[in-house]
Scaffold this motif. Structure first.
Motif, short mmCIF file in Angstrom:
data_model
loop_
_atom_site.label_atom_id
_atom_site.label_comp_id
_atom_site.label_asym_id
_atom_site.label_seq_id
_atom_site.Cartn_x
_atom_site.Cartn_y
_atom_site.Cartn_z
N CYS A 126 49.46 55.65 35.59
CA CYS A 126 50.86 55.72 36.01
C CYS A 126 51.69 56.36 34.90
O CYS A 126 51.59 55.96 33.74
CB CYS A 126 51.35 54.31 36.31
SG CYS A 126 53.10 54.19 36.63
N CYS A 162 54.58 53.45 33.61
CA CYS A 162 54.22 52.27 32.80
C CYS A 162 53.01 52.52 31.92
O CYS A 162 52.72 51.73 31.03
CB CYS A 162 53.98 51.07 33.70
SG CYS A 162 52.49 51.19 34.70
N HIS A 171 52.81 54.13 40.10
CA HIS A 171 52.66 52.98 40.99
C HIS A 171 53.86 52.94 41.93
O HIS A 171 54.96 53.33 41.55
CB HIS A 171 52.70 51.67 40.18
CG HIS A 171 51.50 51.43 39.32
ND1 HIS A 171 51.57 51.43 37.95
CD2 HIS A 171 50.21 51.14 39.64
CE1 HIS A 171 50.36 51.17 37.46
NE2 HIS A 171 49.52 50.99 38.46
N CYS A 219 56.49 50.71 40.29
CA CYS A 219 57.22 51.30 39.17
C CYS A 219 58.35 52.19 39.68
O CYS A 219 59.45 52.21 39.14
CB CYS A 219 56.28 52.09 38.28
SG CYS A 219 55.16 50.99 37.38
N TYR A 251 53.49 47.39 33.63
CA TYR A 251 53.25 47.30 35.06
C TYR A 251 53.51 45.88 35.56
O TYR A 251 54.16 45.66 36.58
CB TYR A 251 51.82 47.74 35.38
CG TYR A 251 51.48 47.70 36.87
CD1 TYR A 251 52.40 48.16 37.82
CD2 TYR A 251 50.26 47.21 37.30
CE1 TYR A 251 52.09 48.12 39.17
CE2 TYR A 251 49.94 47.19 38.65
CZ TYR A 251 50.85 47.63 39.58
OH TYR A 251 50.54 47.59 40.92
ZN LIG Z 1 53.21 51.93 36.79
#
Ligand SMILES: [Zn+2]
Length: 117
Positions: free
Chosen positions: A18, A21, A48, A51, A103
């Motif tokens: 990601c 994060c 994500h 996120c 995360y």
């Molecule tokens: Zn993330």
């Protein structure tokens, strides 16, 4: 801001990282893939779902420059949120329950925002 050409929500067939994060997106997990064009360069931005959602909820897009929100600002914003809301004066640090990777923090913040509303 970069122009978003398209945004898709595929299921990961291999592991990704990601860009917000810096944690991994597991195989089989649904994630967000944005295809952006900026200065004639096409680039994929992978995050994500949580996120991306938390970035919107905390209005992180409001004060970022024209390059868009990057991972570093994302994590700074999350840290600032945790410090503002979950700071323990006794230990002079954030509560241990909030000392998580970004995360996990993102998911926890989302949950918290949803209970508040
Ligand atoms: Zn993330």
């Amino acid at each position: 801001m970069p122009t978003i050409l398209r945004e898709t929500y595929p299921t990961a067939k291999k592991e990704h990282r990601c860009e917000f994060c810096c944690e991994k997106i597991a195989i089989g997990q649904k994630y967000v893939r944005q295809t952006n064009v900026y200065d004639g360069t096409i680039d994929d931005f992978v995050t994500h779902q949580e996120c991306k959602e938390v970035a919107h909820e905390l209005r992180m897009y409001d004060d970022c420059d024209d390059l868009g929100l990057d991972g570093e600002s994302f994590r700074e914003n999350l840290n600032a949120y945790v410090y503002a809301n979950h700071y323990d004066e006794h230990t002079d640090d954030v509560y241990t329950s909030w000392q998580l990777n970004h995360y996990e923090i993102a998911k926890k913040v989302l949950k918290e925002l949803k209970t508040e509303n």
